[in-house]
Design a protein around this motif. Structure first.
Motif, PDB file in Angstrom:
ATOM      1  N   LEU A 158       0.830  -1.200   0.000  1.00  0.00           N
ATOM      2  CA  LEU A 158       0.000   0.000   0.000  1.00  0.00           C
ATOM      3  C   LEU A 158       0.868   1.255   0.000  1.00  0.00           C
ATOM      4  CD1 LEU A 158      -2.804   1.331   0.193  1.00  0.00           C
ATOM      5  CD2 LEU A 158      -2.593   1.145   2.684  1.00  0.00           C
ATOM      6  N   LEU A 179       0.841   3.998  -3.004  1.00  0.00           N
ATOM      7  CA  LEU A 179       0.503   5.395  -2.716  1.00  0.00           C
ATOM      8  C   LEU A 179       1.675   6.336  -2.999  1.00  0.00           C
ATOM      9  CD1 LEU A 179      -1.573   4.967   0.556  1.00  0.00           C
ATOM     10  CD2 LEU A 179      -2.418   5.496  -1.745  1.00  0.00           C
ATOM     11  N   THR A 190       1.943   6.773  -6.725  1.00  0.00           N
ATOM     12  CA  THR A 190       0.848   7.639  -7.164  1.00  0.00           C
ATOM     13  C   THR A 190       1.150   9.094  -6.832  1.00  0.00           C
ATOM     14  OG1 THR A 190      -0.717   5.831  -6.824  1.00  0.00           O
ATOM     15  CG2 THR A 190      -1.633   8.046  -6.990  1.00  0.00           C
ATOM     16  N   LEU A 228       1.844   9.251   4.348  1.00  0.00           N
ATOM     17  CA  LEU A 228       2.629   8.054   4.074  1.00  0.00           C
ATOM     18  C   LEU A 228       3.635   7.762   5.186  1.00  0.00           C
ATOM     19  CD1 LEU A 228       3.322   8.507   0.275  1.00  0.00           C
ATOM     20  CD2 LEU A 228       1.572   7.110   1.370  1.00  0.00           C
TER      21      LEU A 228
END
Length: 92
Positions: free
Chosen positions: A27, A31, A34, A64
């Protein structure tokens, strides 16, 4: 005060370890990649020239940090437990 995750007789207290999950690492990577699109795909400032792609990149990376930190702590605790289990048992 007895803590449920204390090691018996060691005098050390450990916080409950977060569950190590490859999904958390995946994940984070998805992320992060992205968010990186904001850095690569630069665009002109908007909203009276106050917000640009670089500013949004910084904003996108803030959530994050705890995700990655939680994964690292869990990973280090797993490594610590493995190292402790490999040690010879001391006689009391």
């Amino acid at each position: 005060m007895h803590h449920p995750t204390s090691e018996a007789g060691s005098g050390r207290f450990r916080h409950p370890a977060p569950k190590l999950s490859a999904r958390d690492a995946l994940l984070f990577v998805v992320l992060f990649l992205t968010a990186s699109l904001l850095e690569v795909g630069d665009f002109a400032p908007v909203f009276w020239e106050t917000v640009d792609a670089h500013a949004l990149w910084h904003l996108a990376t803030v959530p994050l940090i705890p995700l990655w930190y939680r994964f690292l702590v869990a990973d280090l605790r797993v490594m610590d437990d493995e190292a402790r289990s490999a040690l010879p048992v001391r006689a009391k």
